[in-house]
Design a protein around this motif. Structure first.
Motif, PDB file in Angstrom:
ATOM      1  N   CYS A 268       0.842  -1.199   0.000  1.00  0.00           N
ATOM      2  CA  CYS A 268       0.000   0.000   0.000  1.00  0.00           C
ATOM      3  C   CYS A 268       0.877   1.249   0.000  1.00  0.00           C
ATOM      4  O   CYS A 268       1.890   1.321   0.710  1.00  0.00           O
TER       5      CYS A 268
ATOM      6  N   HIS B 124       0.105   4.048   1.178  1.00  0.00           N
ATOM      7  CA  HIS B 124      -0.122   4.909   2.334  1.00  0.00           C
ATOM      8  C   HIS B 124       0.961   4.664   3.375  1.00  0.00           C
ATOM      9  O   HIS B 124       1.884   5.447   3.492  1.00  0.00           O
ATOM     10  N   LEU B 125       0.900   3.545   4.073  1.00  0.00           N
ATOM     11  CA  LEU B 125       1.908   3.253   5.090  1.00  0.00           C
ATOM     12  C   LEU B 125       2.540   1.883   4.925  1.00  0.00           C
ATOM     13  O   LEU B 125       3.197   1.395   5.832  1.00  0.00           O
ATOM     14  N   GLY B 126       2.347   1.258   3.799  1.00  0.00           N
ATOM     15  CA  GLY B 126       3.096   0.037   3.504  1.00  0.00           C
ATOM     16  C   GLY B 126       2.448  -1.272   3.899  1.00  0.00           C
ATOM     17  O   GLY B 126       3.108  -2.312   3.874  1.00  0.00           O
ATOM     18  N   CYS B 127       1.167  -1.266   4.260  1.00  0.00           N
ATOM     19  CA  CYS B 127       0.503  -2.547   4.535  1.00  0.00           C
ATOM     20  C   CYS B 127       0.364  -3.322   3.222  1.00  0.00           C
ATOM     21  O   CYS B 127       0.482  -2.755   2.140  1.00  0.00           O
TER      22      CYS B 127
ATOM     23  N   CYS C 188      -7.033  -2.214   1.207  1.00  0.00           N
ATOM     24  CA  CYS C 188      -6.015  -2.254   2.249  1.00  0.00           C
ATOM     25  C   CYS C 188      -6.682  -2.510   3.600  1.00  0.00           C
ATOM     26  O   CYS C 188      -7.619  -1.782   3.972  1.00  0.00           O
TER      27      CYS C 188
ATOM     28  N   CYS D 157      -5.517  -1.981   6.505  1.00  0.00           N
ATOM     29  CA  CYS D 157      -5.054  -1.105   7.590  1.00  0.00           C
ATOM     30  C   CYS D 157      -5.919   0.140   7.757  1.00  0.00           C
ATOM     31  O   CYS D 157      -6.443   0.397   8.832  1.00  0.00           O
ATOM     32  N   HIS D 158      -6.093   0.935   6.695  1.00  0.00           N
ATOM     33  CA  HIS D 158      -6.825   2.187   6.826  1.00  0.00           C
ATOM     34  C   HIS D 158      -7.907   2.327   5.771  1.00  0.00           C
ATOM     35  O   HIS D 158      -8.422   3.420   5.555  1.00  0.00           O
ATOM     36  N   GLY D 159      -8.193   1.256   5.072  1.00  0.00           N
ATOM     37  CA  GLY D 159      -9.357   1.241   4.174  1.00  0.00           C
ATOM     38  C   GLY D 159      -9.147   1.780   2.774  1.00  0.00           C
ATOM     39  O   GLY D 159     -10.126   1.992   2.057  1.00  0.00           O
ATOM     40  N   SER D 160      -7.936   1.990   2.342  1.00  0.00           N
ATOM     41  CA  SER D 160      -7.744   2.445   0.958  1.00  0.00           C
ATOM     42  C   SER D 160      -8.230   1.371  -0.002  1.00  0.00           C
ATOM     43  O   SER D 160      -8.147   0.186   0.284  1.00  0.00           O
TER      44      SER D 160
ATOM     45  N   PRO E 174      -6.970   6.654   2.299  1.00  0.00           N
ATOM     46  CA  PRO E 174      -5.990   7.747   2.262  1.00  0.00           C
ATOM     47  C   PRO E 174      -4.741   7.484   1.416  1.00  0.00           C
ATOM     48  O   PRO E 174      -3.826   8.297   1.437  1.00  0.00           O
TER      49      PRO E 174
END
Ligand code: FES
Length: 160
Positions: free
Chosen positions: A95, A97-100, A111, A113-116, A128
């Motif tokens: 991802c 965003h933050l690499g998930c 994703c 982690c934060h729903g992207s 995000p």
């Protein structure tokens, strides 16, 4: 029976070692042991203490039954491989965003982690995540596909 209070002592009955000399010898032996263990420790330093990370380039065979648009994820890798009428391509599943690691979904990727959400081509459809998922370099060599996770190619690059 008489005992010799003073006089010359024999090799079998040596003069008792003075306490100061005995402590000095103990210190010398301790120093020698410390030096030995430090040397052994230094000899072990150049050896790698961790396992090497796997190469970013890997070869994989796509399943014969892989349908067009269906992702194939090689075990232990975070890359989705696709095959369609135009050729083979690979999309990173990391991802932006933050690499998930994103998961394939019915309409692309999501994703956990934060729903992207991303389209099947990796474009961001819901934040995000700030950028699309990168496409990775692939080469087809007979039945094998060689993927280079370290090289990003323009979106839409397919090889046959
Ligand atoms: S890491 Fe994927 S949305 Fe945050």
């Amino acid at each position: 029976m008489t005992t010799q209070a003073t006089g010359k002592r024999s090799r079998l009955d040596p003069e008792p070692m003075p306490r100061r000399d005995w402590l000095g010898l103990g210190a010398l032996w301790t120093m020698a042991a410390s030096f030995l263990f430090a040397t052994i420790g230094m000899m072990r330093l150049p050896k790698a203490a961790v396992l090497p990370s796997p190469s970013k380039k890997f070869k994989v065979a796509l399943p014969e039954t892989l349908a067009a648009g269906e992702p194939f994820i090689p075990p232990g890798r975070s890359v989705a491989l696709f095959r369609d009428a135009e050729g083979v391509f690979a999309i990173s599943m990391v991802c932006t965003h933050l690499g998930c690691i994103v998961k394939p979904s019915a309409d692309g990727f999501e994703c956990p982690c934060h729903g992207s959400r991303f389209s099947a081509g990796g474009e961001v459809t819901k934040g995000p995540a700030p950028k699309p998922l990168p496409w990775l370099q692939v080469r087809v060599n007979g039945d094998a596909v060689i993927v280079d996770e370290g090289t990003v190619v323009p979106h839409g690059t397919k090889v046959s």
